[in-house]
Each structure stands twice: as structure tokens, then as C-alpha cells.
Scaffold this active site. Structure first.
Site, PDB file in Angstrom:
ATOM      1  N   GLU A   1      -6.879 -24.516 -51.770  1.00  0.00           N
ATOM      2  CA  GLU A   1      -6.156 -23.653 -50.827  1.00  0.00           C
ATOM      3  C   GLU A   1      -4.803 -24.285 -50.553  1.00  0.00           C
ATOM      4  OE1 GLU A   1      -8.026 -22.835 -47.020  1.00  0.00           O
ATOM      5  OE2 GLU A   1      -6.485 -21.321 -46.620  1.00  0.00           O
TER       6      GLU A   1
ATOM      7  N   CYS B   1      -8.681 -19.305 -45.612  1.00  0.00           N
ATOM      8  CA  CYS B   1      -8.088 -18.342 -44.666  1.00  0.00           C
ATOM      9  C   CYS B   1      -6.763 -17.791 -45.163  1.00  0.00           C
ATOM     10  CB  CYS B   1      -7.878 -18.998 -43.311  1.00  0.00           C
ATOM     11  SG  CYS B   1      -9.414 -19.407 -42.499  1.00  0.00           S
TER      12      CYS B   1
ATOM     13  N   ASN C   1     -12.939 -13.766 -47.345  1.00  0.00           N
ATOM     14  CA  ASN C   1     -13.234 -15.195 -47.144  1.00  0.00           C
ATOM     15  C   ASN C   1     -14.248 -15.358 -46.021  1.00  0.00           C
ATOM     16  OD1 ASN C   1     -12.946 -18.072 -47.300  1.00  0.00           O
ATOM     17  ND2 ASN C   1     -11.590 -17.965 -45.543  1.00  0.00           N
ATOM     18  N   GLU C   2     -13.811 -15.810 -44.846  1.00  0.00           N
ATOM     19  CA  GLU C   2     -14.789 -16.017 -43.762  1.00  0.00           C
ATOM     20  C   GLU C   2     -14.849 -14.778 -42.871  1.00  0.00           C
ATOM     21  OE1 GLU C   2     -13.668 -19.643 -41.762  1.00  0.00           O
ATOM     22  OE2 GLU C   2     -14.935 -20.836 -43.085  1.00  0.00           O
TER      23      GLU C   2
HETATM   24  O1  AHR Z   1     -10.799 -25.361 -45.581  1.00  0.00           O
HETATM   25  C1  AHR Z   1     -10.021 -25.030 -44.493  1.00  0.00           C
HETATM   26  C2  AHR Z   1     -10.404 -23.694 -43.883  1.00  0.00           C
HETATM   27  O2  AHR Z   1     -11.704 -23.754 -43.389  1.00  0.00           O
HETATM   28  C3  AHR Z   1     -10.452 -22.541 -44.828  1.00  0.00           C
HETATM   29  O3  AHR Z   1      -9.219 -21.972 -44.994  1.00  0.00           O
HETATM   30  C4  AHR Z   1     -11.370 -21.580 -44.150  1.00  0.00           C
HETATM   31  O4  AHR Z   1     -12.045 -20.751 -45.062  1.00  0.00           O
HETATM   32  C5  AHR Z   1     -12.274 -22.468 -43.336  1.00  0.00           C
HETATM   33  O5  AHR Z   1     -12.334 -22.058 -42.037  1.00  0.00           O
END
Ligand code: AHR
Length: 660
Positions: free
Chosen positions: A49, A245, A376-377
Site C-alpha cells: 500500500e 484504505c 477493502n475494509e
Molecule cells: O495497513 C494499514 C491499514 O490498515 C490498511 O490501509 C487498512 O486496510 C487497515 O486498516
């Protein structure tokens, strides 16, 4: 310090007389001819990321920050250098109407004689350059009016001395990219780069860029070779990208849109990085995404690493921790079409629109994309509603693509339970579970998957890391304790490879001077990179994967914390090796006897890799990069029995050759 560790290690290899041992020692039996399942080809991967300056300022080797003046403050990262005599003026021009992707450029008007007008760039917390290495300066430039202006560039070290220079004498009336390569005379971690204009007249400039010539695979404008090498050494089975994120964006407007990250770099529109002001204690106002590292480069990187690409795309939802913005269901088509088009970009023939773009970028062959993540989340009904639309579209158009759905941000609780129950009614191939938890959670959860349903979606342990107390040093959360607990937990992932088919630590990379989130797997500055203890744990699992999971049991039971021992085992049928991974989470030596059943061990030495430290609080830093690092030694079984004493608080990987 190393001597103490070595002393500890020497006690590992004390062989015991079998008779004396039988009573005192734990006896673990490996059933090498009773495979439980194949080790999935996707088992151990990496999660990338753009957080902590991982892309711009990290993996993407560009050394100039805000090279095209597109940050919201156009001169962020730049300082004007005024001439001592004469005049020099700068205008930031905006030609949004004709070039919306890269709308700004600098218009420079000068009349200088003895000292130049210039722009000085600070890089990403400085510019790292190495003595004797070559660097490529490039710039888009044109004469704005009849003019006699030349461009000179120089690298200046922290003490103000010049350590490299080059010049461009002729600039034409049309926009032309000029390139010049020069050699640096001294190593510096925090250099500045000056672009100097001399003469009389007016000139337009854009895309001011400086790259090392020695990039990964020597690709011009490519990736930082040392960082990619560290990824390559992990032998990852997949690369998940671009997050995280960052996929979601704080609001939908700033979500990650892959189509804006492909094509010529000057046509990729930079946007703010969502981690820029996410954490009040780590404000990073100068954090943007230029997308020089975009989806083509991610696919290419995956291919270079021999890893499956695993893109995660926005599903019509912005980050639920931030704005929770969602796209109305009847407007979801843009998002779904983006996902379908990505398959065409990756796999399509060059007769298709997106396949043609990939081919034109230098990759006529397909990238062979097999899986794709939707969101994602995310959580709650709005996610399920949107996921269903993606699933419907993919089943109709690309049924062969495996879909990854998210199980929310936590490893348990109502949101997690709701998502699992709902996804069991749908058909994602994988559910992406995330756990950022204290070390004790990882020890306690080593048997988390022993009773998971083998018939539902498979698990992708997509983001995890042990989070313990804060320590001042940037790398200070990557303690040996955190890594040891992850190793214990990973024995449970491997043992349950029937259901856990992919896993990746997160996040992957962090700049020591520009991080937002920690712990992280690899720390780096502008010149160096270091492996954390957690990196070594990941690597030991990955390079010792094996082909089949086999049981390792004590009196018929798995080892997931009893007497502080955690174990798993595989065999590698191609190499003819039994592989045993064991964590001793006790502060004392642990005498253990392994009995190997079902194969005949060869009468020749195998190896043991031991990862341990003097203290659970130890961690690696740029100054002490090898404080916690694995040691390899030869080890030999007595027929099919191996007696060892495991070092206190250690992770051990045994490789024992057998007659194949
Ligand atoms: O790894 C950091 C963050 O942690 C990521 O962006 C997210 O998916 C999680 O909350």
C-alpha cells in the site's frame, strides 16, 4: 551481542542419548506420508500500500518531489533561488483546458549574467545518492519566446558542496523531453537538487525528474532496486495492491482509480495521498500520489517477482472510518465497469481497448490476472448490496476470475460475523480477514483455523501484524516479541492451508523519516533498507513452503501453545525434504525429540535456521540492522529421530532430506 546469541545457539545442537530423553523431552511425531493438503501456490504473499512513503519516496525511484507542480500548493517541495544580480521570475501556468491530467507547468522569465535563477527541490526528506553511480535528469521544456536560456542542474550535499552536475544547452520551441545522465561524486542521504536557469528570456518547464540509472532491472524511470530485491528475497506468491484504505479514499473523489494510473506518466494526474493528514500525530502534508508507480508497474512487479497479481478495487464505498460515502446502487456501473476493464487491461488481446493500452506500454503478453478483490475494509449491508452487483457482473463476464471479499476491519465481533454469514450465501472465493492485535492475541489464536469450515469461502489473511507498546525509534514496534508471536500464529495458518490459502503481513514498507503507521515489514531511508525480525519470519515461512502439509503431533494432538510450543510441518516432494517449523515461546530451552514417520531420512545433514534474540524487546535499526537475524547450521538426525534443545524464545525451521 552476537556472541551471546551464538552461545545460545550452540546449546541447540546438544544431542541427547535417546534413553535419557524419552522421559524428560517432548516427543513430536511428523507423519510425512499422511499429507493433509497441498500447500496452496498462493500461500505467502506481500501486501503493498502507498502508506509511509512506500511508493513516491520509496519503491518508485523518482527523487524529485512534486515534479510537475500538481500538488495543491504548486511549489511544495521547491524553493526559489534568486539571482544575485539580474532578475528571475516564476509563474505557475494552468492549462487545464487543454491538458487536464497534468495541467500545471512553470513559466520562468530571467535576465541573469553572473548568477542563475533556479528552483531547488528537497526530495523526499532529502535525496539519496551514491558516489560513482549514474543519475538521469530529465525535464519537459520549451522556449516560451525568443530566448537564450540554458539549464544547469546540480546536486548539493548536506554541507552545501556540489556532488554532481549536468547541463542542457538547447531548448526548442516545442515541448521536448530532455535527458542527461551524470555521475555523482559523493554519497549523501539528504542532498538537494537545484535546477538553474541562465541567460536571458522565457522558458516553460514541467516533469522535472531525477532517477538513478541503476533501477530494478535497469528500467529507465523504474523502481528502487534494493527495495525490490528485498521483496524478491521473500519469494512472494502474490502481490496485493494498491492497499489498503487507499483503495477506498477518504471520500469517493479520492478513491484509487486504476485508469488514472496507466499510460504516459505525465498524463497520470497526481492526487493527495489519503494518509497525508489521517493521523494528527503524524501529519504529512506533502504526501501525494503521482502514480508513477501505477497499475501497469504493479502488474510488471508481480510478474518480475514470480507472484500472482492481486488488485483490490473500490466497490463504490469510501472509507467507513472517514466519510462512509457510498455510490448509489444505480450508479455502481462505473465501478463495476472499472473492474471488468481491468481484466481486459491485464489479460485482453491487443485488439481490445484496454489490452491495446497494456501492449502499447510494452507488455504485449497478458499478465494472466486470476483474482481480484472487491472493496477493502468494508462492512454492513451496504457492502453486501454492492458486492452482489460485482459478483453478478463477474459471474456473467469473467467467471474464471476468483473474487476476494472483505471480512471487515476486525477479526471478530458483530460486523465480522454478519459478513461471514452473508458471504456464505454468496460465492466469493476468498474472505479477507484483518488482524492488528497485541502479541498475546497471536499466540492465543494459533489454533484459530483448526475448526474453520472447510467448505465455505477460503480465508485470505490479508493484513496482519502484532501491535504492542510504543517505542520511540521508528522501527521500535517491530520487536522480536511481535515477530515471535506472528511466527506462532503462522504455524496455524500453514497447518490449516486447506482453508487459509493466502496470507500477507501489513503494511510492507516505511520510510524512517516519513511514516504514518507502524509496525511495518521493511524500513528504509533514502539509501538503505533493513529487514525487521517480522520480515525474517515471513521469509522463513515463504522460502520453506514445501508442497504438502503433513501432521506434526504430540500424543495425537496438534501443537498450538501447549508448554509454549507451536509447530507445523510440510514436506517438499520435489526436493525430498521434511520441513518442520517450531516456535518455543518460553524463556527456557525446550528439549524436543522429533520422530519422522512414513519416509526414510537420508544419512546426511539437513539444516536448522534459528531466529532468536537476547531480549523480546530487541529490534533492528538502520544502525544495527542485523541485531535480530536468522542463523543457519547443519543438523543431522539419528536414523529417523532428531533430538534438539530449542533456544529460549526462538523460531526454528528444520529441513531434513529424505529418500525420495
Ligand atoms: O495497513 C494499514 C491499514 O490498515 C490498511 O490501509 C487498512 O486496510 C487497515 O486498516
Amino acid at each position: 551481542m552476537m556472541t551471546t546469541i551464538l552461545k545460545k545457539l550452540t546449546c541447540l545442537f546438544i544431542s541427547f542419548s535417546i534413553i535419557g530423553l524419552l522421559k524428560a523431552q517432548k516427543q513430536l511425531t511428523v507423519f510425512a506420508n499422511k499429507p493433509v493438503t497441498e500447500v496452496p501456490s498462493t500461500m505467502w504473499g506481500v501486501f503493498f500500500e502507498d502508506i509511509n512513503f512506500s511508493a513516491d519516496g520509496g519503491l518508485y525511484a523518482e527523487l524529485i518531489k512534486n515534479r510537475s507542480f500538481e500538488f495543491s500548493t504548486p511549489l511544495m517541495g521547491w524553493k526559489e533561488i534568486k539571482p544575485k544580480t539580474g532578475t528571475g521570475k516564476l509563474l505557475i501556468m494552468n492549462q487545464g483546458a487543454i491538458s487536464p491530467q497534468n495541467s500545471r507547468f512553470a513559466n520562468i522569465k530571467i535576465n541573469t549574467t553572473n548568477s542563475p535563477y533556479g528552483l531547488s527541490n528537497e526530495g523526499f526528506r532529502g535525496i539519496g545518492v551514491t558516489r560513482g553511480k549514474q543519475y538521469r535528469f530529465s525535464i519537459l521544456a520549451r522556449k516560451a519566446e525568443a530566448t537564450d536560456v540554458n539549464i544547469r542542474v546540480e546536486l548539493i550535499n548536506a554541507s552545501g558542496a556540489k556532488i554532481g552536475e549536468a547541463r542542457i544547452d538547447t531548448v526548442s520551441d516545442k515541448w521536448v523531453r530532455h535527458n542527461v545522465i551524470f555521475t555523482v561524486t559523493a554519497t549523501e542521504n539528504k542532498a538537494r537538487f537545484n535546477v538553474l536557469f541562465e541567460g536571458k528570456g522565457c522558458i516553460d518547464v514541467d516533469m522535472i525528474s531525477l532517477f538513478p540509472v541503476d533501477t530494478w532491472k535497469n528500467r529507465p524511470f523504474g523502481l528502487r532496486a534494493d527495495l525490490v530485491q528485498m521483496l524478491a528475497d521473500l519469494k512472494p506468491n502474490f502481490v496485493r495492491f494498491p492497499g489498503g484504505c487507499i483503495v477506498e479514499g477518504r471520500e469517493l473523489e479520492t478513491r484509487y482509480q486504476w485508469k488514472k494510473t496507466v499510460g504516459e506518466p505525465e498524463n497520470r494526474t497526481p492526487i493527495v495521498n489519503r494518509w497525508n493528514t489521517e493521523f494528527k500525530h503524524r501529519l504529512t502534508a506533502d504526501y501525494y500520489q503521482t502514480f508513477g508507480l501505477g497499475f501497469f508497474e504493479y502488474f510488471q512487479l508481480s510478474e518480475d517477482l514470480g507472484a500472482e497479481p492481486l488488485p483490490i478495487l473500490n466497490c463504490g464505498m469510501a472509507c467507513q472510518y472517514n466519510t462512509s460515502e457510498v455510490a448509489p446502487i444505480d450508479q455502481l456501473n462505473t465501478y463495476i465497469q472499472d473492474a471488468l476493464d481491468l481484466v481486459e487491461f491485464a489479460n485482453g488481446a491487443d485488439t481490445t481497448k484496454w489490452g491495446k493500452l497494456r501492449s502499447g506500454m510494452g507488455h504485449p503478453k497478458p499478465f494472466n490476472l486470476k483474482m481480484l478483490g472487491v472493496g477493502n475494509e468494508q462492512w454492513d449491508e451496504q457492502y453486501i448490496e454492492r458486492y452482489k452487483e460485482f459478483e453478478k457482473a463477474f459471474k456473467a463476464r469473467y467467471p474464471e476470475i476468483k473474487l476476494v471479499a472483505a471480512a471487515g476491519p476486525s477479526p471478530s465481533g458483530p460486523r465480522f460475523d454478519y459478513l461471514w454469514a452473508e458471504f456464505k450465501k454468496l460465492s466469493p472465493n476468498f474472505l479477507d480477514e484483518h488482524y492488528y492485535q497485541p502479541s498475546q492475541w497471536f499466540f492465543n489464536n494459533a489454533s484459530r483455523y483448526d475448526n474453520y469450515d472447510r467448505k465455505g469461502p477460503k480465508v485470505f489473511a490479508g493484513e496482519y501484524a502484532a501491535h504492542n507498546k510504543d517505542v520511540d525509534d521508528p522501527e521500535g514496534k517491530n520487536t522480536w516479541l511481535s515477530a515471535l508471536s506472528e511466527a506462532a500464529f503462522m504455524t496455524g495458518l500453514e497447518r490449516n492451508a486447506e482453508v487459509v490459502q493466502m496470507s500477507s503481513y501489513a503494511p510492507l514498507l516505511a520510510h524512517v523519516d516519513a511514516w504514518q503507521w507502524r509496525p511495518d515489514l521493511i524500513w528504509f531511508d533514502n539509501l538503505r533498507a533493513i529487514a525487521t525480525p517480522n520480515y525474517f519470519v515471513q521469509k522463513l515461512f515463504s522460502v520453506n513452503k514445501g508442497t504438502h502439509v503433513v501432521p506434526v503431533l504430540e500424543e495425537g494432538k496438534i501443537l498450538a501453545g501447549k508448554d509454549s510450543i507451536y509447530a507445523c510441518s510440510t514436506i517438499d516432494r520435489k526436493a525430498g525434504v521434511v520441513i518442520i517449523k517450531v516456535v518455543n515461546n518460553s524463556p527456557k530451552n525446550a528439549p524436543v525429540i522429533f520422530k519422522i514417520e512414513g519416509v526414510a531420512l537420508l544419512n546426511k545433514p539437513g539444516t536448522i535456521d534459528v531466529l532468536t534474540a537476547n531480549n523480546l524487546t530487541d529490534f533492528n535499526t538502520l544502525k544495527e540492522p542485523q541485531k535480530v537475524a536468522p542463523q543457519q547450521n547443519a543438523i543431522k538426525a539419528n536414523k529417523n529421530t532428531l533430538a534438539v534443545s530449542l533456544a529460549p524464545s526462538s523460531f526454528n525451521v528444520f529441513r531434513l532430506p529424505y529418500k525420495n
